[in-house]
Design a protein around this motif. Structure first.
Motif, PDB file in Angstrom:
ATOM      1  N   PHE A   1      62.852  14.318  86.644  1.00 41.79           N
ATOM      2  CA  PHE A   1      62.687  13.994  88.059  1.00 41.79           C
ATOM      3  C   PHE A   1      63.956  14.465  88.751  1.00 41.79           C
ATOM      4  CE2 PHE A   1      59.531  10.837  89.887  1.00 41.79           C
ATOM      5  CZ  PHE A   1      59.648  11.288  91.181  1.00 41.79           C
TER       6      PHE A   1
ATOM      7  N   PHE B   1      66.284  15.017  92.404  1.00 41.02           N
ATOM      8  CA  PHE B   1      66.551  14.363  93.687  1.00 41.02           C
ATOM      9  C   PHE B   1      67.619  15.135  94.455  1.00 41.02           C
ATOM     10  CE2 PHE B   1      64.596  10.341  92.294  1.00 41.02           C
ATOM     11  CZ  PHE B   1      64.706  10.449  90.914  1.00 41.02           C
TER      12      PHE B   1
ATOM     13  N   TYR C   1      70.376  13.852  97.315  1.00 41.12           N
ATOM     14  CA  TYR C   1      70.949  12.772  98.110  1.00 41.12           C
ATOM     15  C   TYR C   1      71.893  13.391  99.131  1.00 41.12           C
ATOM     16  CZ  TYR C   1      69.279   8.825  95.314  1.00 41.12           C
ATOM     17  OH  TYR C   1      68.482   7.879  94.720  1.00 41.12           O
TER      18      TYR C   1
ATOM     19  N   SER D   1      76.736   5.572 103.774  1.00 41.21           N
ATOM     20  CA  SER D   1      76.487   5.524 102.333  1.00 41.21           C
ATOM     21  C   SER D   1      75.596   6.687 101.941  1.00 41.21           C
ATOM     22  CB  SER D   1      75.782   4.211 101.968  1.00 41.21           C
ATOM     23  OG  SER D   1      76.480   3.101 102.439  1.00 41.21           O
ATOM     24  N   PRO D   2      75.732   7.179 100.715  1.00 44.73           N
ATOM     25  CA  PRO D   2      74.790   8.222 100.260  1.00 44.73           C
ATOM     26  C   PRO D   2      73.368   7.677 100.305  1.00 44.73           C
ATOM     27  CG  PRO D   2      76.630   7.997  98.722  1.00 44.73           C
ATOM     28  CD  PRO D   2      76.725   6.843  99.670  1.00 44.73           C
TER      29      PRO D   2
ATOM     30  N   LEU E   1      68.953   8.824  99.737  1.00 40.55           N
ATOM     31  CA  LEU E   1      67.978   9.775  99.230  1.00 40.55           C
ATOM     32  C   LEU E   1      67.434  10.646 100.352  1.00 40.55           C
ATOM     33  CD1 LEU E   1      66.230  10.717  96.803  1.00 40.55           C
ATOM     34  CD2 LEU E   1      64.555   8.992  97.520  1.00 40.55           C
TER      35      LEU E   1
ATOM     36  N   LYS F   1      62.768  14.079  96.764  1.00 41.81           N
ATOM     37  CA  LYS F   1      62.664  13.999  95.314  1.00 41.81           C
ATOM     38  C   LYS F   1      61.385  14.677  94.858  1.00 41.81           C
ATOM     39  CE  LYS F   1      60.351   9.519  95.500  1.00 41.81           C
ATOM     40  NZ  LYS F   1      60.425   8.075  95.179  1.00 41.81           N
TER      41      LYS F   1
ATOM     42  N   ARG G   1      67.017  12.742  86.780  1.00 41.27           N
ATOM     43  CA  ARG G   1      66.655  11.703  85.813  1.00 41.27           C
ATOM     44  C   ARG G   1      65.885  12.438  84.727  1.00 41.27           C
ATOM     45  NH1 ARG G   1      62.355   6.770  85.964  1.00 41.27           N
ATOM     46  NH2 ARG G   1      63.115   5.703  84.097  1.00 41.27           N
TER      47      ARG G   1
ATOM     48  N   TYR H   1      67.265   4.187  83.565  1.00 36.95           N
ATOM     49  CA  TYR H   1      67.180   4.506  84.983  1.00 36.95           C
ATOM     50  C   TYR H   1      68.300   5.421  85.458  1.00 36.95           C
ATOM     51  CZ  TYR H   1      64.019   0.445  85.500  1.00 36.95           C
ATOM     52  OH  TYR H   1      62.991  -0.449  85.404  1.00 36.95           O
TER      53      TYR H   1
ATOM     54  N   LEU I   1      70.754   8.091  86.797  1.00 38.39           N
ATOM     55  CA  LEU I   1      70.708   9.383  87.477  1.00 38.39           C
ATOM     56  C   LEU I   1      72.013  10.122  87.195  1.00 38.39           C
ATOM     57  CD1 LEU I   1      69.193   8.799  91.045  1.00 38.39           C
ATOM     58  CD2 LEU I   1      68.033   9.215  88.879  1.00 38.39           C
TER      59      LEU I   1
ATOM     60  N   PHE J   1      73.948  -0.246  89.698  1.00 36.16           N
ATOM     61  CA  PHE J   1      74.650   0.914  89.148  1.00 36.16           C
ATOM     62  C   PHE J   1      76.073   0.971  89.704  1.00 36.16           C
ATOM     63  CE2 PHE J   1      70.742   3.149  87.768  1.00 36.16           C
ATOM     64  CZ  PHE J   1      69.798   2.472  88.504  1.00 36.16           C
TER      65      PHE J   1
ATOM     66  N   GLY K   1      63.289  -2.378  90.077  1.00 38.01           N
ATOM     67  CA  GLY K   1      63.108  -2.066  88.671  1.00 38.01           C
ATOM     68  C   GLY K   1      61.653  -2.074  88.284  1.00 38.01           C
ATOM     69  N   GLY K   2      61.401  -1.912  87.005  1.00 41.66           N
ATOM     70  CA  GLY K   2      60.043  -1.920  86.485  1.00 41.66           C
ATOM     71  C   GLY K   2      59.217  -0.804  87.078  1.00 41.66           C
TER      72      GLY K   2
ATOM     73  N   TYR L   1      60.504   1.255  90.136  1.00 44.93           N
ATOM     74  CA  TYR L   1      61.633   2.198  90.097  1.00 44.93           C
ATOM     75  C   TYR L   1      61.135   3.615  90.362  1.00 44.93           C
ATOM     76  CZ  TYR L   1      65.782   4.717  88.708  1.00 44.93           C
ATOM     77  OH  TYR L   1      66.878   5.537  88.706  1.00 44.93           O
ATOM     78  N   THR L   2      61.737   4.240  91.399  1.00 49.66           N
ATOM     79  CA  THR L   2      61.343   5.595  91.781  1.00 49.66           C
ATOM     80  C   THR L   2      62.512   6.557  91.681  1.00 49.66           C
ATOM     81  OG1 THR L   2      61.934   5.199  94.080  1.00 49.66           O
ATOM     82  CG2 THR L   2      59.654   4.674  93.418  1.00 49.66           C
ATOM     83  N   GLY L   3      63.661   6.044  91.317  1.00 47.00           N
ATOM     84  CA  GLY L   3      64.854   6.870  91.321  1.00 47.00           C
ATOM     85  C   GLY L   3      65.611   6.767  92.632  1.00 47.00           C
ATOM     86  N   GLN L   4      65.091   5.988  93.579  1.00 51.25           N
ATOM     87  CA  GLN L   4      65.798   5.820  94.845  1.00 51.25           C
ATOM     88  C   GLN L   4      66.843   4.733  94.688  1.00 51.25           C
ATOM     89  OE1 GLN L   4      63.423   5.428  98.363  1.00 51.25           O
ATOM     90  NE2 GLN L   4      65.219   5.415  99.685  1.00 51.25           N
ATOM     91  N   LEU L   5      68.086   5.139  94.742  1.00 48.50           N
ATOM     92  CA  LEU L   5      69.199   4.211  94.691  1.00 48.50           C
ATOM     93  C   LEU L   5      69.673   3.935  96.111  1.00 48.50           C
ATOM     94  CD1 LEU L   5      71.362   5.667  91.764  1.00 48.50           C
ATOM     95  CD2 LEU L   5      69.333   4.224  91.674  1.00 48.50           C
TER      96      LEU L   5
ATOM     97  N   PHE M   1      72.858   2.839  98.041  1.00 48.06           N
ATOM     98  CA  PHE M   1      74.293   2.754  97.808  1.00 48.06           C
ATOM     99  C   PHE M   1      74.975   1.871  98.841  1.00 48.06           C
ATOM    100  CE2 PHE M   1      75.384   5.822  94.539  1.00 48.06           C
ATOM    101  CZ  PHE M   1      74.265   6.651  94.487  1.00 48.06           C
TER     102      PHE M   1
END
Lengths: 116, 116
Positions: A33, A35, A37, A44-45, A47, A50, A94, A102, A104, B33, B97-98, B101-105, B107
């Protein structure tokens, strides 16, 4: 392990010209996957876009990218740069998107500066 | 809706002193993270927690860095015997989570550590 390479550390463009920021990656997994950012100054950073689908263009806020698994690339493009696009752009990976980790992995970033 | 909160925003320490950085994730996010941001290395992964349990600390310098998550609303990153090369912006991020979770963090604004 997973890795991401962003060739250009600094890109300076004149407003109105097209944007292309390079991103290549390495992973042993076929279900990666990818992304992008964006980190604006004093924010803040966050997304930008993706994708995990091979050869499908994904778009958001005027930017687009296509994941090419054959060349392990996910370049970010925009047809016409705006002054407000000036920011730090990170490509991230990812590796095993179906797995339980999880994490990245980010590249070193490309600082885009758009001038009048 | 509050985002990820990091304190302090700026910290200056002398070489050899200890630094502790705090992070409050977004309520309901089960993954937290820690990343380190420098111009040279970009965004480097340090560690992450899921449901307060440490999952991957592969990026942590083993000898002087430690991270904890004593409860779901609070994580800390501690650096003992700080060195000038530890100077960086330390970013905390959280995510669902679970299956969410899409990879979007998401920050925080970061804690800028300067070691003199």
């Amino acid at each position: 392990g997973d890795s991401v390479t962003q060739k250009e550390g600094l890109v300076t463009l004149t407003e109105g010209l097209p944007v292309m920021l390079n991103c290549t990656y390495q992973t042993i997994y076929s279900n990666a996957f990818l992304f992008w950012y964006v980190h604006y100054l004093n924010e803040s950073p966050r997304l930008l876009l993706k994708s995990s689908t091979d050869n499908k263009r994904t778009e958001h806020q005027g930017f687009h990218a296509t994941l090419h698994k054959s060349s392990s690339s996910f370049h970010l493009q925009k047809s016409s740069a705006q002054l407000s696009d000036s920011a730090l752009y990170y490509c991230a990976l990812r590796g095993n998107s179906g797995g339980s980790n999880y994490k990245l992995t980010f590249g070193k970033g490309t600082l885009l500066t758009v001038t009048p | 809706n509050a985002g990820v909160i990091q304190t302090p925003r700026h910290k200056v320490t002398g070489k050899g002193q200890e630094a502790t950085l705090w992070c409050e994730p977004i309520s309901g996010h089960s993954a937290v993270f820690w990343y380190r941001q420098t111009i040279v290395q970009g965004l480097e992964f340090l560690t992450y927690f899921r449901n307060q349990a440490p999952i991957d600390d592969s990026g942590m310098p083993k000898e002087r860095f430690s991270a904890q998550m004593p409860n779901q609303s609070h994580s800390t990153l501690k650096i003992q015997s700080t060195q000038p090369q530890d100077s960086a912006v330390y970013l905390c991020a959280s995510s669902l989570g679970g299956t969410g979770y899409t990879g979007q963090l998401y920050f925080g604004e970061g804690s800028k550590l300067t070691v003199l």
